[in-house]
Design a protein around this motif. Sequence first.
Motif, PDB file in Angstrom:
ATOM      1  N   VAL A 106      -5.817  30.446 -22.309  1.00 42.07           N
ATOM      2  CA  VAL A 106      -6.596  29.727 -21.293  1.00 42.07           C
ATOM      3  C   VAL A 106      -7.791  30.577 -20.850  1.00 42.07           C
ATOM      4  N   CYS A 107      -7.545  31.864 -20.575  1.00 39.29           N
ATOM      5  CA  CYS A 107      -8.631  32.752 -20.137  1.00 39.29           C
ATOM      6  C   CYS A 107      -9.618  33.032 -21.260  1.00 39.29           C
ATOM      7  N   VAL A 108      -9.118  33.129 -22.493  1.00 35.85           N
ATOM      8  CA  VAL A 108     -10.008  33.323 -23.641  1.00 35.85           C
ATOM      9  C   VAL A 108     -10.947  32.124 -23.763  1.00 35.85           C
ATOM     10  N   LYS A 109     -10.404  30.919 -23.602  1.00 38.26           N
ATOM     11  CA  LYS A 109     -11.230  29.712 -23.681  1.00 38.26           C
ATOM     12  C   LYS A 109     -12.283  29.698 -22.578  1.00 38.26           C
ATOM     13  N   GLU A 110     -11.885  30.065 -21.354  1.00 42.55           N
ATOM     14  CA  GLU A 110     -12.840  30.112 -20.235  1.00 42.55           C
ATOM     15  C   GLU A 110     -13.936  31.137 -20.499  1.00 42.55           C
ATOM     16  N   GLU A 111     -13.540  32.310 -21.037  1.00 41.92           N
ATOM     17  CA  GLU A 111     -14.528  33.343 -21.337  1.00 41.92           C
ATOM     18  C   GLU A 111     -15.483  32.887 -22.429  1.00 41.92           C
ATOM     19  N   ASP A 112     -14.959  32.204 -23.440  1.00 44.51           N
ATOM     20  CA  ASP A 112     -15.824  31.671 -24.500  1.00 44.51           C
ATOM     21  C   ASP A 112     -16.811  30.656 -23.949  1.00 44.51           C
ATOM     22  N   GLU A 113     -16.361  29.821 -23.036  1.00 45.13           N
ATOM     23  CA  GLU A 113     -17.256  28.846 -22.408  1.00 45.13           C
ATOM     24  C   GLU A 113     -18.354  29.556 -21.618  1.00 45.13           C
ATOM     25  N   GLN A 114     -17.983  30.624 -20.918  1.00 44.67           N
ATOM     26  CA  GLN A 114     -18.982  31.405 -20.186  1.00 44.67           C
ATOM     27  C   GLN A 114     -19.981  32.030 -21.153  1.00 44.67           C
ATOM     28  N   PHE A 115     -19.471  32.547 -22.278  1.00 46.36           N
ATOM     29  CA  PHE A 115     -20.355  33.142 -23.275  1.00 46.36           C
ATOM     30  C   PHE A 115     -21.366  32.120 -23.782  1.00 46.36           C
ATOM     31  N   PHE A 116     -20.903  30.925 -24.098  1.00 43.27           N
ATOM     32  CA  PHE A 116     -21.807  29.893 -24.613  1.00 43.27           C
ATOM     33  C   PHE A 116     -22.849  29.502 -23.569  1.00 43.27           C
ATOM     34  N   LEU A 117     -22.464  29.467 -22.300  1.00 42.05           N
ATOM     35  CA  LEU A 117     -23.428  29.203 -21.219  1.00 42.05           C
ATOM     36  C   LEU A 117     -24.528  30.270 -21.207  1.00 42.05           C
ATOM     37  N   VAL A 118     -24.103  31.534 -21.246  1.00 46.19           N
ATOM     38  CA  VAL A 118     -25.057  32.651 -21.212  1.00 46.19           C
ATOM     39  C   VAL A 118     -25.935  32.630 -22.451  1.00 46.19           C
ATOM     40  N   ARG A 119     -25.330  32.455 -23.619  1.00 49.77           N
ATOM     41  CA  ARG A 119     -26.085  32.435 -24.870  1.00 49.77           C
ATOM     42  C   ARG A 119     -27.127  31.326 -24.875  1.00 49.77           C
ATOM     43  N   ASP A 120     -26.723  30.133 -24.469  1.00 49.15           N
ATOM     44  CA  ASP A 120     -27.654  29.005 -24.452  1.00 49.15           C
ATOM     45  C   ASP A 120     -28.788  29.233 -23.448  1.00 49.15           C
ATOM     46  N   TYR A 121     -28.460  29.809 -22.294  1.00 51.32           N
ATOM     47  CA  TYR A 121     -29.498  30.101 -21.308  1.00 51.32           C
ATOM     48  C   TYR A 121     -30.494  31.111 -21.869  1.00 51.32           C
ATOM     49  N   LEU A 122     -29.983  32.134 -22.552  1.00 55.97           N
ATOM     50  CA  LEU A 122     -30.870  33.167 -23.098  1.00 55.97           C
ATOM     51  C   LEU A 122     -31.724  32.642 -24.258  1.00 55.97           C
ATOM     52  N   LYS A 123     -31.256  31.640 -24.961  1.00 54.73           N
ATOM     53  CA  LYS A 123     -32.071  31.040 -26.021  1.00 54.73           C
ATOM     54  C   LYS A 123     -33.334  30.423 -25.440  1.00 54.73           C
ATOM     55  N   GLU A 124     -33.196  29.843 -24.255  1.00 55.37           N
ATOM     56  CA  GLU A 124     -34.323  29.192 -23.595  1.00 55.37           C
ATOM     57  C   GLU A 124     -35.143  30.161 -22.741  1.00 55.37           C
ATOM     58  N   ASN A 125     -34.522  31.264 -22.313  1.00 56.35           N
ATOM     59  CA  ASN A 125     -35.165  32.209 -21.384  1.00 56.35           C
ATOM     60  C   ASN A 125     -34.987  33.641 -21.887  1.00 56.35           C
ATOM     61  N   ARG A 126     -35.664  33.962 -22.984  1.00 53.06           N
ATOM     62  CA  ARG A 126     -35.487  35.263 -23.631  1.00 53.06           C
ATOM     63  C   ARG A 126     -35.836  36.447 -22.735  1.00 53.06           C
ATOM     64  N   ARG A 127     -36.735  36.262 -21.813  1.00 54.22           N
ATOM     65  CA  ARG A 127     -37.193  37.365 -20.964  1.00 54.22           C
ATOM     66  C   ARG A 127     -36.423  37.465 -19.642  1.00 54.22           C
TER      67      ARG A 127
END
Length: 133
Positions: A23-44
């Motif tokens: 359950v926690c691994v899934k939540e952490e993966d979801e957080q990772f995808f949020l961060v990754r997607d945000y950084l794709k749009e906001n590299r700086r």
Amino acid sequence: MALANCKTCGRLFNRLHNDNCPVCVKEEDEQFFLVRDYLKENRRAMIVEVSEATEVEISTIIKFIREGRLATIDNPNLNYPCDSCGTAITDGRFCKPCKDRLNRGFSQTKDELMDTARKKQGGDYYYKRERDR
């Protein structure tokens, strides 16, 4: 079957490769995808901005960087503090000056331990091996 308590939530689970329950691994993966997607749009974006925009804790983002899941090369402003002095760094746990200081300290301690061991043995001496006789 190895049972363990999840490091995040404390839940008992069947531990295979991870210190966290599924359950926690899934939540952490979801957080990772949020961060990754945000950084794709906001590299700086800086780490504080990323944390505020995604509601992912800074410590979790730093964990992603240290695990190699996020690359700071692609995100030049994604800095976090050195564990020793607080200087902004982009990889590892320590900045270069702190690494150098720690290495000098380790070398000095190693030399002191070697000197102590030699003194306990009665100084430097040599002996002939059986085949040299």
